[in-house]
Design an enzyme around this catalytic site. Structure first.
Site, PDB file in Angstrom:
ATOM      1  CD1 TRP A 112       1.242  24.201  59.607  1.00  0.00           C
ATOM      2  CD2 TRP A 112      -0.312  23.103  60.788  1.00  0.00           C
ATOM      3  NE1 TRP A 112       0.123  24.086  58.826  1.00  0.00           N
ATOM      4  CE2 TRP A 112      -0.840  23.421  59.513  1.00  0.00           C
ATOM      5  CE3 TRP A 112      -1.110  22.425  61.696  1.00  0.00           C
ATOM      6  CZ2 TRP A 112      -2.137  23.070  59.144  1.00  0.00           C
ATOM      7  CZ3 TRP A 112      -2.408  22.075  61.327  1.00  0.00           C
ATOM      8  CH2 TRP A 112      -2.908  22.393  60.061  1.00  0.00           C
ATOM      9  CG  ASP A 189       4.051  18.608  61.520  1.00  0.00           C
ATOM     10  OD1 ASP A 189       4.053  17.986  60.435  1.00  0.00           O
ATOM     11  OD2 ASP A 189       3.090  19.312  61.895  1.00  0.00           O
ATOM     12  CE  LYS A 213      -1.161  19.965  54.210  1.00  0.00           C
ATOM     13  NZ  LYS A 213      -0.696  20.078  55.544  1.00  0.00           N
TER      14      LYS A 213
HETATM   15  C1  PLP Z   1      -1.446  20.139  56.861  1.00  0.00           C
HETATM   16  C2  PLP Z   1      -0.586  20.088  58.062  1.00  0.00           C
HETATM   17  C3  PLP Z   1      -1.022  19.488  59.257  1.00  0.00           C
HETATM   18  C4  PLP Z   1      -2.462  19.057  59.452  1.00  0.00           C
HETATM   19  O1  PLP Z   1      -2.685  17.813  59.159  1.00  0.00           O
HETATM   20  P1  PLP Z   1      -4.156  17.190  59.212  1.00  0.00           P
HETATM   21  O2  PLP Z   1      -3.979  16.005  58.349  1.00  0.00           O
HETATM   22  O3  PLP Z   1      -5.142  18.181  58.700  1.00  0.00           O
HETATM   23  O4  PLP Z   1      -4.418  16.828  60.635  1.00  0.00           O
HETATM   24  C5  PLP Z   1      -0.123  19.404  60.301  1.00  0.00           C
HETATM   25  N1  PLP Z   1       1.116  19.918  60.203  1.00  0.00           N
HETATM   26  C6  PLP Z   1       1.547  20.527  59.080  1.00  0.00           C
HETATM   27  C7  PLP Z   1       2.915  21.083  59.025  1.00  0.00           C
HETATM   28  C8  PLP Z   1       0.709  20.618  57.983  1.00  0.00           C
HETATM   29  O5  PLP Z   1       1.131  21.236  56.868  1.00  0.00           O
END
Ligand code: PLP
Length: 378
Positions: A112, A189, A213
């Site tokens: 990521w 993030d 999530k």
């Molecule tokens: C799932 C995830 C994303 C992706 O997010 P989207 O909603 O598919 O754009 C970004 N960063 C992390 C750490 C994730 O687990």
């Protein structure tokens, strides 16, 4: 219908869902949403059918915002934005809002953060100042902050505080004041571990998380932004991504993802009723410990290579030593009501995502299964 605050009554036909995302939601939240689907609180309509500017939805929105602020102890000088576009949308929004077209630094600890650096390079000079693949031979931990080569022109430093695919988690946020020796905003993030631990806001510039999530349905993205970082966006920044525009309009510059906000609000109430973030953290420690112990005690039948101090409490990745058993492991698991354990295709192996809504009993059921599978096939 009231939220079930005691132990969850599990519905017999629902398996334990270890999906990495979109992921499990608390059953009592789903039951409440189902009961309120056709007629929300006597309004005569579903939440999906309401104006986002009407008093009913505004009350849903304000309560969600307030519960979230309380749960995570978000200080008043942070704005909470309810946006769309997901984590990947933020990978573009962040440089558009913060880089001023100059430069940004990235600590790459998995797929990521790697993606974030790549996207940011469209809008500014993106420098990878530490890369676990190079310094640790793979995404097996967080490179020591002593080794981060922070650039002088960087407008912020980006980390992914929990790498969902590789199962690598920062156990604390880096103190960039000390590491960089200047006020370098930290961007984190936190998509896959938000609401599972407390946040040291003094260390944060911007934190963001896609909802699917640990918050609610896909389609909602939360952004926490320190107020002094507003107003730096590039001219070309789309208005719906512009933090200042969205902050000034209470995230209602355009239609927000209303139903996803409603469900997220129910999840926030559920967390509160369970005992708040402290209880979510306690459960995350219990669940993850159990699974890592099971892996470490398996005599190499199961393997996890992540440094112990960087192992994720949310995404437990592991391999079977004999990969020929992968399909059987997954099939038998499914028969026992343990689903979505397959690792990300870029990594292989297995991954158990044990977000807040996965009950502690789910982790016990998985550990029991892993032990008996190893006994049978070891
Ligand atoms: C799932 C995830 C994303 C992706 O997010 P989207 O909603 O598919 O754009 C970004 N960063 C992390 C750490 C994730 O687990």
């Amino acid at each position: 219908m009231k939220l079930n605050t005691a132990t969850e009554n599990r519905l017999a036909d629902r398996p334990f869902n270890f999906s990495p995302g979109p992921a499990a939601l608390p059953e009592s939240v789903l039951a409440q949403a189902s009961a309120e689907m056709l007629n929300w609180h006597g309004s005569g309509v579903s939440v999906m059918e309401m104006s986002h500017r009407g008093k009913e939805f505004i009350s849903i929105y304000e309560q969600a915002q307030q519960s979230l602020r309380e749960l995570l102890n978000v200080p008043p000088h942070f704005k909470i934005l309810f946006l769309q576009g997901g984590g990947l949308g933020e990978n573009a929004a962040i440089p558009l809002n913060l880089s001023q077209g100059k430069a940004a630094d990235f600590v790459v600890t998995g797929a990521w953060s790697q993606k974030s650096a790549k996207e940011a390079a469209k809008y500014c000079k993106a420098t990878v100042v530490a890369d676990a693949e190079k310094s640790l031979g793979g995404f097996y931990g967080v490179p020591s902050s002593d080794s981060w080569q922070i650039s002088s022109e960087a407008q912020y430093l980006h980390i992914c505080s929990n790498e969902t695919i590789h199962g690598v988690e920062f156990q604390q946020l880096p103190d960039l004041d000390a590491i960089a020796g200047r006020d370098l905003p930290l961007v984190a993030d936190a998509s896959s571990h938000i609401l599972s631990r407390t946040v040291d806001w003094a260390r944060v510039g911007v934190m963001f998380a896609g909802a699917q999530k640990n918050i609610g349905p896909a389609g909602l993205t939360l952004v926490f932004v320190r107020e002094d970082l507003l107003g730096r966006a590039l001219e070309i920044c789309p208005s719906v991504m512009n933090y200042q525009v969205m902050a000034q309009t209470d995230s209602m510059f355009n239609t927000p993802p209303t139903y996803a906000i409603y469900i997220a609000g129910l999840v926030f109430q559920w967390i509160k009723a369970q005992g708040g973030i402290a209880e979510m953290e306690r459960r995350a420690i219990e669940k993850s410990k159990l699974l890592y112990q099971c892996i470490d005690a398996s005599d190499g039948f199961y393997i996890n290579r992540v440094a112990v101090d960087s192992r994720s409490r949310m995404n437990v990745t592991f391999f079977l030593k004999n990969e020929n058993l992968n399909d059987l492991f997954l099939t038998n698991a499914k028969e026992r009501g343990l689903i979505n354990l397959k690792g990300h295709k870029s990594v292989g192996g297995m991954r158990a995502s044990i977000y807040n809504a996965v009950p502690v009993e789910g982790a016990y059921a998985l550990a029991d299964y892993m032990k008996s599978f190893a006994q049978q096939h070891g």
